[in-house]
Motif scaffolding. Structure first.
Motif, PDB file in Angstrom:
ATOM      1  N   PHE A 166      32.067  48.759 118.213  1.00  0.00           N
ATOM      2  CA  PHE A 166      33.165  48.584 117.261  1.00  0.00           C
ATOM      3  C   PHE A 166      33.085  47.260 116.505  1.00  0.00           C
ATOM      4  CE2 PHE A 166      34.699  51.601 120.392  1.00  0.00           C
ATOM      5  CZ  PHE A 166      35.114  52.618 119.561  1.00  0.00           C
ATOM      6  N   ALA A 190      31.269  49.571 112.240  1.00  0.00           N
ATOM      7  CA  ALA A 190      32.486  49.659 113.061  1.00  0.00           C
ATOM      8  C   ALA A 190      33.452  50.696 112.499  1.00  0.00           C
ATOM      9  CB  ALA A 190      33.154  48.300 113.154  1.00  0.00           C
ATOM     10  N   ILE A 215      35.178  53.920 114.503  1.00  0.00           N
ATOM     11  CA  ILE A 215      36.625  54.121 114.582  1.00  0.00           C
ATOM     12  C   ILE A 215      36.987  55.516 114.077  1.00  0.00           C
ATOM     13  CG2 ILE A 215      38.832  53.359 113.620  1.00  0.00           C
ATOM     14  CD1 ILE A 215      37.626  50.490 113.695  1.00  0.00           C
TER      15      ILE A 215
END
Length: 126
Positions: A40, A45, A49
């Protein structure tokens, strides 16, 4: 074997400057939670997510399919909800596989950085 790697690490740290030694220590082994946190961080990242949000939505769909599967009495509906269960499990497995591959990629990059640092230390030592 562990003592040999500790000796090598100490020799490398002696050859490095304080800043390089601190960087070398940061490249050490990580536990699973630290590796998962590394997914993440960085350039992708946002993708991790989004994939986890999609994974939660698929999980909700899986729960819905399971409830409908056990509430159905008609064979065609049972087959339809069973296919939904199998598809949900497959998608969730693929997303988890992607995350594990990203964790492995980060491990490989960390080891490459350690090797680069070791080569640099050996080049400055001569």
């Amino acid at each position: 074997m562990k003592k040999e790697t500790e000796k090598i690490d100490e020799l490398i740290k002696e050859a490095l400057t304080k800043e390089e030694a601190k960087f070398y220590d940061e490249l050490g082994e990580q536990n699973v939670l630290e590796k998962l946190g590394g997914v993440f961080k960085g350039k992708t990242a946002w993708l991790a997510i989004i994939m986890n949000v999609v994974n939660l939505m698929i999980f909700a769909f899986l729960i819905y399919c399971v409830v409908q599967f056990f509430n159905s009495e008609v064979t065609n509906e049972i087959i339809k909800w069973g296919v939904g269960i199998c598809a949900s499990l497959s998608f969730m497995g693929m997303i988890k596989l992607y995350v594990w591959m990203q964790m492995d990629k980060n491990d490989i990059l960390r080891e490459l950085k350690r090797l680069e640092l070791q080569v640099s230390a050996l080049a400055h030592k001569k």
